[in-house]
Design a protein around this motif. Structure first.
Motif, mmCIF file in Angstrom:
data_model
loop_
_atom_site.group_PDB
_atom_site.id
_atom_site.type_symbol
_atom_site.label_atom_id
_atom_site.label_comp_id
_atom_site.label_asym_id
_atom_site.label_seq_id
_atom_site.Cartn_x
_atom_site.Cartn_y
_atom_site.Cartn_z
ATOM 1 N N MET A 1 10.675 -46.742 7.959
ATOM 2 C CA MET A 1 10.651 -45.661 8.944
ATOM 3 C C MET A 1 11.985 -45.607 9.677
ATOM 4 O O MET A 1 12.546 -46.627 10.011
ATOM 5 N N GLU A 23 -0.667 -27.388 4.148
ATOM 6 C CA GLU A 23 -0.610 -28.731 3.549
ATOM 7 C C GLU A 23 0.250 -28.734 2.294
ATOM 8 O O GLU A 23 0.998 -29.662 2.048
ATOM 9 N N ILE A 26 3.832 -28.817 3.165
ATOM 10 C CA ILE A 26 4.258 -30.170 3.567
ATOM 11 C C ILE A 26 4.462 -31.044 2.339
ATOM 12 O O ILE A 26 5.481 -31.736 2.204
ATOM 13 N N ASN A 27 3.507 -30.978 1.410
ATOM 14 C CA ASN A 27 3.630 -31.780 0.191
ATOM 15 C C ASN A 27 4.908 -31.449 -0.561
ATOM 16 O O ASN A 27 5.607 -32.339 -1.040
ATOM 17 N N VAL A 30 7.893 -32.895 1.256
ATOM 18 C CA VAL A 30 7.935 -34.349 1.122
ATOM 19 C C VAL A 30 8.444 -34.733 -0.255
ATOM 20 O O VAL A 30 9.254 -35.650 -0.399
ATOM 21 N N ASN A 33 12.116 -34.792 -0.650
ATOM 22 C CA ASN A 33 12.801 -35.748 0.235
ATOM 23 C C ASN A 33 13.284 -35.148 1.549
ATOM 24 O O ASN A 33 14.346 -35.507 2.036
ATOM 25 N N TYR A 35 12.638 -35.231 5.229
ATOM 26 C CA TYR A 35 11.885 -36.076 6.151
ATOM 27 C C TYR A 35 11.286 -35.203 7.262
ATOM 28 O O TYR A 35 12.014 -34.471 7.928
ATOM 29 N N ILE A 36 9.979 -35.281 7.437
ATOM 30 C CA ILE A 36 9.358 -34.518 8.534
ATOM 31 C C ILE A 36 8.532 -35.459 9.391
ATOM 32 O O ILE A 36 8.034 -36.476 8.916
ATOM 33 N N TRP A 37 8.443 -35.126 10.624
ATOM 34 C CA TRP A 37 7.689 -35.997 11.537
ATOM 35 C C TRP A 37 7.072 -35.194 12.666
ATOM 36 O O TRP A 37 7.387 -34.008 12.837
ATOM 37 N N ASP A 38 6.185 -35.894 13.367
ATOM 38 C CA ASP A 38 5.455 -35.281 14.495
ATOM 39 C C ASP A 38 4.725 -34.000 14.076
ATOM 40 O O ASP A 38 4.900 -32.938 14.687
ATOM 41 N N VAL A 39 3.903 -34.128 13.021
ATOM 42 C CA VAL A 39 3.153 -32.962 12.550
ATOM 43 C C VAL A 39 1.902 -32.808 13.410
ATOM 44 O O VAL A 39 1.178 -33.782 13.629
ATOM 45 N N LYS A 40 1.699 -31.614 13.919
ATOM 46 C CA LYS A 40 0.549 -31.372 14.794
ATOM 47 C C LYS A 40 -0.073 -30.038 14.448
ATOM 48 O O LYS A 40 0.610 -29.090 14.074
ATOM 49 N N LYS A 41 -1.370 -30.017 14.580
ATOM 50 C CA LYS A 41 -2.079 -28.745 14.404
ATOM 51 C C LYS A 41 -1.960 -27.977 15.720
ATOM 52 O O LYS A 41 -2.215 -28.525 16.793
ATOM 53 N N LEU B 46 -0.908 -34.580 0.543
ATOM 54 C CA LEU B 46 -1.768 -34.119 1.627
ATOM 55 C C LEU B 46 -2.712 -33.043 1.095
ATOM 56 O O LEU B 46 -2.290 -32.145 0.372
ATOM 57 N N LEU B 47 -3.970 -33.160 1.490
ATOM 58 C CA LEU B 47 -4.903 -32.101 1.086
ATOM 59 C C LEU B 47 -5.283 -31.212 2.262
ATOM 60 O O LEU B 47 -5.152 -29.999 2.215
ATOM 61 N N PHE B 49 -5.104 -31.069 6.684
ATOM 62 C CA PHE B 49 -4.709 -31.711 7.936
ATOM 63 C C PHE B 49 -5.119 -30.818 9.093
ATOM 64 O O PHE B 49 -4.715 -29.659 9.168
ATOM 65 N N ASP B 51 -6.700 -31.190 13.459
ATOM 66 C CA ASP B 51 -6.740 -32.046 14.639
ATOM 67 C C ASP B 51 -7.690 -33.226 14.474
ATOM 68 O O ASP B 51 -7.487 -34.283 15.044
ATOM 69 N N PHE B 70 -5.298 -35.739 16.162
ATOM 70 C CA PHE B 70 -4.435 -36.298 15.130
ATOM 71 C C PHE B 70 -3.047 -35.665 15.174
ATOM 72 O O PHE B 70 -2.899 -34.484 15.464
ATOM 73 N N SER B 71 -2.058 -36.522 14.890
ATOM 74 C CA SER B 71 -0.727 -35.962 14.604
ATOM 75 C C SER B 71 -0.042 -36.893 13.611
ATOM 76 O O SER B 71 -0.190 -38.113 13.690
ATOM 77 N N ILE B 72 0.675 -36.311 12.675
ATOM 78 C CA ILE B 72 1.363 -37.132 11.673
ATOM 79 C C ILE B 72 2.704 -37.540 12.237
ATOM 80 O O ILE B 72 3.569 -36.699 12.488
ATOM 81 N N LYS B 73 2.866 -38.836 12.432
ATOM 82 C CA LYS B 73 4.119 -39.323 13.025
ATOM 83 C C LYS B 73 5.245 -39.245 12.021
ATOM 84 O O LYS B 73 6.395 -39.004 12.387
ATOM 85 N N ALA B 74 4.927 -39.524 10.781
ATOM 86 C CA ALA B 74 5.951 -39.454 9.735
ATOM 87 C C ALA B 74 5.270 -39.310 8.397
ATOM 88 O O ALA B 74 4.185 -39.845 8.204
ATOM 89 N N ILE B 75 5.929 -38.608 7.510
ATOM 90 C CA ILE B 75 5.380 -38.497 6.157
ATOM 91 C C ILE B 75 6.502 -38.575 5.140
ATOM 92 O O ILE B 75 7.540 -37.944 5.285
#
Lengths: 395, 94
Positions: A1, A23, A26-27, A30, A33, A35-41, B46-47, B49, B51, B70-75
Motif C-alpha cells: 500500500m 463496479e 472500477i475493475n 484496476v 494499473n 491506483y484508486i482509493w477512498d471509494v464511497k457510495k 469487484l461485482l 459495491f 454502502d 463501507f468505503s474502499i480504502k484502496a484497490i
C-alpha cells in the motif's frame, strides 16, 4: 500500500462516476494499473473515488466507452495548492516582504550607548562614530567590526585610555576609561642618590640632601652623589635625598646599513569582492572581476547575519585583495652613512631616559663590504644619572 | 478429469511440502482487524459495491461482505482494503 503523503504531494482528483456498472469501471481501471482509493457510495448508482493526477490520461482512455457518466469533482494536493497560492500571491508577497523587513531591522544599529565618559568625551566619541558611519539606522554588516571601531577610536581620540566596544544585539555599547589626571606623589623613604653609571658630572641640582660631588667630577657606577643624611655629622638626620645630577656619559654602538634593500609595499590599488557564505559555500554577489595583480595580499572579513535574536549560519564576507609591489631602495655610501647615523641616534634615544640629550657623535670606524656599510659610533650624552638607593638604618 | 488430477496433485504438494494454501490453491487470504477493516488478497474483481454490501469475484465462487458505511480504502488488481463496520462475511459457492 502506498503512502498517502506522496499521493497528497503529487496531487489527486476526486471523481464521480454516475450510472450503471460502476463496479465494471472500477475493475477496468484496476486492471490497467490505475491506483484508486477512498471509494464511497454517494447515492444510488453513483460512487466517488480518488485517482492520481498523473493517471488522469490513462483514466480517460480506460473509461472512454463505459456506460457511466464520469465527472471530475475537484483537485486536491500539491499542484492544486500551489495554483491557489499563486492566485493569492499577494499573501505570499506580503509574507516575504515581512520576513525581509524583519531581517533588515534585525541587522540595523538601533542604539549607541556610551558609558563611563565625561560629556565632552562622549560628544567626541559620537562625532568620531558619525564619521565612521556608525549611526542609528545603519546596516551592521556594512560597518567596520567591533575591533576596528575600537582601534580607530583609541587612535583618534587622545582623551581615551581604553574603550571597550561590544555589539549586543542591535546596540553598540562603549565602555570608556579616560586618561587620569597626574598621579599623586609617592612618598619617598629615606635614601641616597647614587650614580647609575660612570660619568662626568655636568650639573647638580639638589632638592633635598647633601651634595657629595661637584661639576666636572668623574664618578663611577654606584658612587654616592647626594647623601640622605644631613645636619650635624654626629647626629645626622636621615631624609629622602631628592634631586637631579646630570652627567656626561658615553655610548658606543654598531650600525649596519645595506646599500640595496628590497621592500614589499602596497601601492594602494585594491579589489574588494563581496560574498554571501552559507554553511561552507561562498557565493559571490558583487564584483566578479578576477584579481589581475601579480602579487597581492588577501584580507577577509566575516560578519554574521542576524534574524531577530538569532545569528544565522549565513555570513556576509568581503575579501580585499591589495596589490603588492617590490621596491628596491639604493643608497650611495654617503647616504648610507647618514642613514646609519640617524638610525644609531634613534636607537640610542630609545634606550635613554626622557630629557636626555645627545651632545656629541663621532664615527670611530667605517667599513663597507658585501654591499653593506658598517659604522662604529661613539656618542656623548647628557643624562640624569642619579638613582635612589634606600638607606638601611641599623636598628 | 485433467483438472481433477491437477487439484489432487496440488493437495498432495500442500500436504507434503508444507506450503501455505493460498499460494498453491489460489484461495483468498482474508485479514480482518476487528470489525473495522477487511483486507482481501487474491480476489478476481469487484461485482457489487454499495454502502452496506461488497461482492467480490473469487476463483471459485464469490465473497459477500455485509455491514454498514463501507468505503474502499484502496484497490489493486489482486488486493482490496475495505473500511466500515463489517458484520457478515459469506462464501458463495456455485
Amino acid at each position: 500500500m502506498k503512502n498517502q503523503w506522496t499521493n497528497f504531494l503529487s496531487g489527486y482528483v476526486r471523481v464521480k462516476a454516475d450510472g450503471r456498472g460502476t463496479e465494471r469501471v472500477i475493475n477496468k481501471m484496476v486492471k490497467q494499473n490505475i491506483y484508486i482509493w477512498d471509494v464511497k457510495k454517494a447515492e444510488t448508482d453513483s460512487i466517488l473515488f480518488n485517482i492520481h493526477l498523473r493517471d488522469l490520461h490513462n483514466f480517460r482512455k480506460a473509461v472512454r466507452n463505459s456506460e457511466c457518466k464520469l465527472s471530475l469533482l475537484e483537485g486536491r494536493g500539491g499542484p492544486f495548492l500551489f495554483k491557489r497560492l499563486l492566485k493569492n500571491s499577494g499573501f505570499l508577497a506580503g509574507f516575504l516582504a515581512f520576513l525581509t523587513l524583519i531581517f533588515l531591522l534585525s541587522n540595523m544599529v538601533w542604539g549607541i550607548e556610551v558609558k563611563g565618559a565625561k560629556p565632552e568625551t562622549e560628544h567626541l566619541i559620537r562625532k568620531e562614530l558619525d564619521k565612521m558611519g556608525v549611526q542609528i539606522g545603519k546596516i551592521q554588516f556594512l560597518l567596520d567590526d567591533a575591533d576596528d571601531i575600537q582601534r580607530k577610536l583609541t587612535t583618534n581620540i587622545s582623551a581615551l585610555t581604553w574603550i571597550g566596544v561590544e555589539l549586543k544585539g542591535t546596540t553598540y555599547h562603549f565602555q570608556v576609561v579616560e586618561k587620569k589626571q597626574p598621579e599623586e606623589q609617592v612618598k619617598l623613604s629615606p635614601r641616597n642618590l647614587v650614580a647609575r653609571k660612570k660619568a662626568v658630572i655636568s650639573k647638580v641640582f639638589v632638592v633635598k640632601g647633601q651634595s657629595m660631588v661637584a661639576v666636572h667630577d668623574y664618578v663611577k657606577k654606584g658612587q654616592l652623589l647626594v647623601s640622605g643624611s644631613i645636619g650635624n655629622p654626629d647626629k645626622p638626620k636621615i631624609v629622602a635625598a631628592d634631586g637631579e645630577v646630570w652627567g656626561e656619559t658615553w655610548y658606543q654602538s654598531q650600525v649596519e646599513v645595506p646599500l640595496s634593500t628590497n621592500f614589499s609595499v602596497f601601492n594602494g590599488r585594491e579589489n574588494v569582492k563581496h560574498y554571501i557564505k552559507i554553511a561552507k559555500y561562498s557565493i559571490p554577489i558583487w564584483n566578479f572581476k578576477k584579481t589581475k595583480y601579480k602579487n597581492f595580499e588577501t584580507e577577509m572579513s566575516e560578519r554574521p547575519l542576524k534574524f531577530l535574536k538569532w545569528e544565522l549560519p549565513i555570513y556576509y564576507n568581503t575579501a580585499t585583495h591589495r596589490e603588492k609591489e617590490d621596491v628596491t631602495r639604493e643608497y650611495s655610501v654617503k647616504e648610507a652613512v647618514s642613514k646609519a647615523r640617524e638610525m644609531g641616534k634613534k636607537d640610542l634615544m630609545k634606550l635613554l631616559p626622557e630629557e636626555s640629550k645627545i651632545v656629541g657623535e663621532k664615527i670611530l670606524h667605517q667599513t663597507s663590504d658585501n654591499g653593506k656599510v658598517k659604522l662604529s659610533l661613539h656618542y656623548q650624552v647628557i643624562e640624569n644619572i642619579a638613582v635612589g638607593q634606600p638607606i638601611i638604618q641599623g636598628d | 478429469m485433467a483438472q481433477k488430477w491437477g487439484q489432487k496433485l496440488r493437495q498432495l504438494m500442500m500436504n507434503s511440502m508444507d506450503l501455505p494454501q493460498d499460494v498453491i490453491m489460489d484461495l483468498p487470504r482474508i485479514t480482518m482487524i476487528g470489525q473495522l477493516h477487511i483486507y482481501i488478497e487474491n480476489h478476481r474483481g469487484l461485482l457489487t459495491f454499495t454502502d452496506t454490501e461488497l461482492r467480490l469475484m473469487l476463483k471459485n465462487g464469490q465473497l459477500l461482505i455485509k455491514g454498514s458505511s463501507f468505503s474502499i480504502k484502496a484497490i489493486l488488481p489482486e488486493e482490496i482494503l475495505l473500511e466500515g463496520k463489517i458484520e457478515h462475511v459469506f462464501f458463495i459457492n456455485e
